[in-house]
Write a protein that holds these residues in place. Structure first.
Motif, PDB file in Angstrom:
ATOM      1  N   ALA A 364       0.849  -1.191   0.000  1.00  0.00           N
ATOM      2  CA  ALA A 364       0.000   0.000   0.000  1.00  0.00           C
ATOM      3  C   ALA A 364       0.881   1.236   0.000  1.00  0.00           C
ATOM      4  CB  ALA A 364      -0.923  -0.002   1.223  1.00  0.00           C
ATOM      5  N   LYS A 365       0.233   2.395  -0.152  1.00  0.00           N
ATOM      6  CA  LYS A 365       0.914   3.688  -0.035  1.00  0.00           C
ATOM      7  C   LYS A 365       0.820   4.122   1.428  1.00  0.00           C
ATOM      8  CE  LYS A 365      -0.271   5.089  -4.759  1.00  0.00           C
ATOM      9  NZ  LYS A 365      -0.916   6.123  -5.608  1.00  0.00           N
ATOM     10  N   PRO A 366       1.937   4.120   2.132  1.00  0.00           N
ATOM     11  CA  PRO A 366       1.884   4.345   3.588  1.00  0.00           C
ATOM     12  C   PRO A 366       1.229   5.657   3.995  1.00  0.00           C
ATOM     13  CG  PRO A 366       4.026   3.492   2.938  1.00  0.00           C
ATOM     14  CD  PRO A 366       3.310   3.819   1.677  1.00  0.00           C
ATOM     15  N   GLN A 367       1.651   6.771   3.400  1.00  0.00           N
ATOM     16  CA  GLN A 367       1.121   8.063   3.812  1.00  0.00           C
ATOM     17  C   GLN A 367      -0.354   8.202   3.444  1.00  0.00           C
ATOM     18  OE1 GLN A 367       2.662  10.189   5.767  1.00  0.00           O
ATOM     19  NE2 GLN A 367       4.423   8.787   5.789  1.00  0.00           N
ATOM     20  N   ALA A 368      -0.732   7.720   2.255  1.00  0.00           N
ATOM     21  CA  ALA A 368      -2.131   7.815   1.844  1.00  0.00           C
ATOM     22  C   ALA A 368      -3.024   6.967   2.742  1.00  0.00           C
ATOM     23  CB  ALA A 368      -2.274   7.378   0.388  1.00  0.00           C
ATOM     24  N   LEU A 369      -2.583   5.732   3.055  1.00  0.00           N
ATOM     25  CA  LEU A 369      -3.387   4.878   3.914  1.00  0.00           C
ATOM     26  C   LEU A 369      -3.479   5.430   5.325  1.00  0.00           C
ATOM     27  CD1 LEU A 369      -5.035   2.332   4.047  1.00  0.00           C
ATOM     28  CD2 LEU A 369      -2.960   1.035   4.560  1.00  0.00           C
ATOM     29  N   LYS A 370      -2.392   6.028   5.810  1.00  0.00           N
ATOM     30  CA  LYS A 370      -2.453   6.642   7.137  1.00  0.00           C
ATOM     31  C   LYS A 370      -3.456   7.788   7.153  1.00  0.00           C
ATOM     32  CE  LYS A 370       0.288   8.947  10.693  1.00  0.00           C
ATOM     33  NZ  LYS A 370       1.591   9.529  11.056  1.00  0.00           N
ATOM     34  N   ARG A 371      -3.492   8.555   6.108  1.00  0.00           N
ATOM     35  CA  ARG A 371      -4.448   9.658   6.047  1.00  0.00           C
ATOM     36  C   ARG A 371      -5.874   9.137   6.031  1.00  0.00           C
ATOM     37  NH1 ARG A 371      -4.315  14.833   2.030  1.00  0.00           N
ATOM     38  NH2 ARG A 371      -5.929  16.008   3.127  1.00  0.00           N
ATOM     39  N   CYS A 372      -6.118   8.044   5.285  1.00  0.00           N
ATOM     40  CA  CYS A 372      -7.446   7.451   5.241  1.00  0.00           C
ATOM     41  C   CYS A 372      -7.876   7.003   6.638  1.00  0.00           C
ATOM     42  CB  CYS A 372      -7.442   6.271   4.272  1.00  0.00           C
ATOM     43  SG  CYS A 372      -8.972   5.328   4.220  1.00  0.00           S
ATOM     44  N   LEU A 373      -6.992   6.286   7.336  1.00  0.00           N
ATOM     45  CA  LEU A 373      -7.315   5.807   8.679  1.00  0.00           C
ATOM     46  C   LEU A 373      -7.482   6.967   9.649  1.00  0.00           C
ATOM     47  CD1 LEU A 373      -4.851   2.780   8.821  1.00  0.00           C
ATOM     48  CD2 LEU A 373      -7.334   2.676   8.589  1.00  0.00           C
ATOM     49  N   THR A 374      -6.658   7.980   9.509  1.00  0.00           N
ATOM     50  CA  THR A 374      -6.766   9.147  10.397  1.00  0.00           C
ATOM     51  C   THR A 374      -8.125   9.824  10.229  1.00  0.00           C
ATOM     52  OG1 THR A 374      -4.373   9.487  10.349  1.00  0.00           O
ATOM     53  CG2 THR A 374      -5.729  11.366  10.998  1.00  0.00           C
ATOM     54  N   ASN A 375      -8.584   9.971   8.991  1.00  0.00           N
ATOM     55  CA  ASN A 375      -9.887  10.590   8.763  1.00  0.00           C
ATOM     56  C   ASN A 375     -11.014   9.765   9.389  1.00  0.00           C
ATOM     57  OD1 ASN A 375      -8.575  12.554   7.342  1.00  0.00           O
ATOM     58  ND2 ASN A 375      -9.288  11.917   5.324  1.00  0.00           N
ATOM     59  N   LEU A 376     -10.926   8.438   9.273  1.00  0.00           N
ATOM     60  CA  LEU A 376     -11.975   7.589   9.827  1.00  0.00           C
ATOM     61  C   LEU A 376     -11.985   7.646  11.359  1.00  0.00           C
ATOM     62  CD1 LEU A 376     -11.694   4.425   7.517  1.00  0.00           C
ATOM     63  CD2 LEU A 376     -13.269   6.349   7.314  1.00  0.00           C
ATOM     64  N   VAL A 377     -10.806   7.562  11.956  1.00  0.00           N
ATOM     65  CA  VAL A 377     -10.731   7.613  13.417  1.00  0.00           C
ATOM     66  C   VAL A 377     -11.145   8.989  13.928  1.00  0.00           C
ATOM     67  CG1 VAL A 377      -9.202   7.387  15.414  1.00  0.00           C
ATOM     68  CG2 VAL A 377      -8.993   5.788  13.493  1.00  0.00           C
ATOM     69  N   ALA A 378     -10.766  10.044  13.209  1.00  0.00           N
ATOM     70  CA  ALA A 378     -11.152  11.396  13.626  1.00  0.00           C
ATOM     71  C   ALA A 378     -12.667  11.559  13.604  1.00  0.00           C
ATOM     72  CB  ALA A 378     -10.483  12.419  12.708  1.00  0.00           C
ATOM     73  N   ASN A 379     -13.326  11.049  12.567  1.00  0.00           N
ATOM     74  CA  ASN A 379     -14.786  11.120  12.525  1.00  0.00           C
ATOM     75  C   ASN A 379     -15.404  10.360  13.693  1.00  0.00           C
ATOM     76  OD1 ASN A 379     -14.882  12.713  10.279  1.00  0.00           O
ATOM     77  ND2 ASN A 379     -15.421  11.076   8.848  1.00  0.00           N
ATOM     78  N   ALA A 380     -14.846   9.145  13.962  1.00  0.00           N
ATOM     79  CA  ALA A 380     -15.424   8.324  15.030  1.00  0.00           C
ATOM     80  C   ALA A 380     -15.268   8.989  16.394  1.00  0.00           C
ATOM     81  CB  ALA A 380     -14.768   6.944  15.029  1.00  0.00           C
ATOM     82  N   THR A 381     -14.114   9.550  16.673  1.00  0.00           N
ATOM     83  CA  THR A 381     -13.902  10.176  17.989  1.00  0.00           C
ATOM     84  C   THR A 381     -14.591  11.533  18.100  1.00  0.00           C
ATOM     85  OG1 THR A 381     -11.804  11.107  17.170  1.00  0.00           O
ATOM     86  CG2 THR A 381     -11.700   8.995  18.337  1.00  0.00           C
ATOM     87  N   THR A 382     -14.829  12.184  16.993  1.00  0.00           N
ATOM     88  CA  THR A 382     -15.474  13.503  17.038  1.00  0.00           C
ATOM     89  C   THR A 382     -16.982  13.374  17.207  1.00  0.00           C
ATOM     90  OG1 THR A 382     -13.742  14.452  15.638  1.00  0.00           O
ATOM     91  CG2 THR A 382     -15.821  15.657  15.787  1.00  0.00           C
TER      92      THR A 382
END
Length: 472
Positions: A364-382
């Motif tokens: 996978a593309k490390p930075q792109a996948l990290k951004r995807c996961l960060t967006n999902l976790v940010a939505n869940a915690t917000t």
């Protein structure tokens, strides 16, 4: 899953259909050859039997009652017609044995009894009644009809396999005559080398069909792989234009389409770079001017507006840039990446848990996948107070991010992936965001050949399911 005997690939179907057609053609040809050979042999033998029965019948018809009875007694008392002597056994490998073992008898294709009956009736005329049937047990006295040469040779070659038939002839004056013929129950023999030749021909045709089908389907497989890579690879390789004319035309059209898409993406990248510069410059000037204001509340309010505008510009550029990020795929330790994302949110005071693990690295593309996961976790915690991450490994790696929030109305589950779309309940400056986080996350998932979907949990809360295939 129900298995189908019919191949699923185009190559398999072409080969199977071609082989089936060849087999049917070979079977039809063999049937016609056997039918014609049987007709030739059977008609010759039956014609000879009919001639002898007709001659004997006409001879007996000319006699008066006493002479006919005496002649019938003498003819019926004769032994069975003589056959050719049995051929002596031949040692294995002797040239003479090949002829005897070189034939295969197929089942009788025609009606022997009806054929013999028609021939005898034709030879005698309509004044005589003729009937042919199997010889009953015990057999009645009958006139034995000599066996033609070919049948005699076959009977000598296959002793003990003969079948007897009774030919009943009623004279015009009503007197009955009974003849008996002896024949093999099978049809005409076919040489064994004919089957060997047909098998060799079938093998050659299968090899030729295999090569032809492979030459047809290989360019189609390459075209399918190239089409599958569109939208994932920023610079897919050009297809080789080979094969039949139609396949070359399809590959050329696909390459032309790729060139147009590449020029469009390059043009869009240049426009976005110019937009980024043109938008950031006035925002920077505005921020400098805000710093000179003497009204702290106004300064803070305008600063938040500028922060939101910068965030929107940054997210929009990231969305429009899409797969043109230039980051190459690499073997990624998914467990380490997820642990790092969890640690970052934990440091910010968010509640995040992680369960499960990936057994092997994921390409996978490390930075792109990290951004995807960060967006999902940010939505869940917000919007859902906490995020629970579940990892399921297999041919498709599933990463499920669950929260404990109110969820999303069913009719809005797909709309939230639209750029700049936000639910009414989240349109505030503190938690509303820009409405691009889920759009970016789905684009990243699709660029990896996967998918991102949302669903409401039965017990409350929302689940974001990120599916990433290992083989692409």
């Amino acid at each position: 899953m129900r298995l189908s005997p019919w191949p699923q690939s185009l190559f398999g179907r072409l080969l199977a259909a071609s082989v089936a057609a060849v087999l049917l053609a070979q079977a039809a040809g063999l049937f016609l050859i056997a039918q014609e050979r049987e007709r030739f042999v059977l008609q010759g033998s039956v014609r000879e039997w009919a001639r002898r029965i007709a001659e004997t019948t006409l001879m007996l018809q000319a006699l008066d009652g006493a002479e006919r009875a005496a002649a019938l007694g003498r003819l019926s008392a004769l032994p069975e017609p003589l056959h050719l002597p049995h051929p002596p056994p031949v040692a294995h490998g002797h040239p003479g044995g090949a002829g005897q073992r070189g034939f295969v008898r197929l089942p009788l294709l025609s009606d022997f009894e009806r054929t013999l009956e028609d021939q005898v009736h034709s030879a005698l005329g309509p004044a005589y009644l003729v009937e042919v049937s199997d010889t009953p047990e015990p057999a009645r006295p009958a006139i034995a009809v000599p066996v033609p040469f070919f049948e005699a040779h076959e009977l000598a070659t296959h002793p003990g396999s003969a079948r007897h038939y009774d030919v009943s002839v009623r004279l015009p004056d009503g007197a009955p005559l009974l003849f008996r013929v002896e024949s093999l129950p099978e049809g005409a023999p076919l040489p064994r080398h004919l089957f060997a030749n047909l098998g060799l021909l079938l093998l050659i045709l299968v090899i030729v069909l295999y090569v032809a089908a492979r030459n047809i389907t290989r360019p189609l497989s390459e075209l399918a792989r190239a089409a599958h890579s569109v939208g994932r690879d920023a610079r897919p390789a050009q297809l080789q234009e080979r094969g039949a004319r139609e396949l070359r035309d399809a590959a050329r059209a696909f390459n032309t389409m790729q060139d147009r898409l590449r020029r469009y993406l390059d043009s869009r990248t240049r426009v976005l770079a110019a937009m980024s510069h043109d938008l950031k410059t006035p925002l920077t000037r505005l921020r400098l001017q805000v710093e000179t204001l003497d009204n702290p509340p106004l300064q803070e309010r305008i600063g938040r507006e500028l922060d939101e505008m910068e965030a929107m510009v940054r997210e929009a550029l990231a969305l429009f840039r899409g797969i043109e990020d230039g980051e190459p795929p690499a073997a990624l330790d998914l467990n380490t990446l997820l642990g790092k994302v969890c640690a970052e949110f934990t440091d910010m005071g968010r509640q995040v848990s992680l369960a499960g693990h990936a057994a092997q690295p994921l390409t996978a593309k490390p930075q792109a996948l990290k951004r995807c996961l960060t967006n999902l976790v940010a939505n869940a915690t917000t919007f859902g107070t906490r995020a629970d991450i579940l990892v399921e490994d297999g041919p498709v790696v599933a990463i499920r991010v669950r929260d404990r929030g109110p969820g999303i109305p069913a009719q809005e589950l797909e709309r939230v992936f639209e750029p700049f779309y936000r639910l009414e309940s989240s349109r505030n400056r503190d938690s509303g965001g820009t409405g691009l986080g889920l759009s970016i996350a789905r684009d990243i998932a699709q660029a990896h050949g996967g998918s991102l979907t949302l669903s409401n949990l039965p017990g409350g809360g929302l689940e974001a399911a990120l599916l990433l295939p290992r083989e692409r």
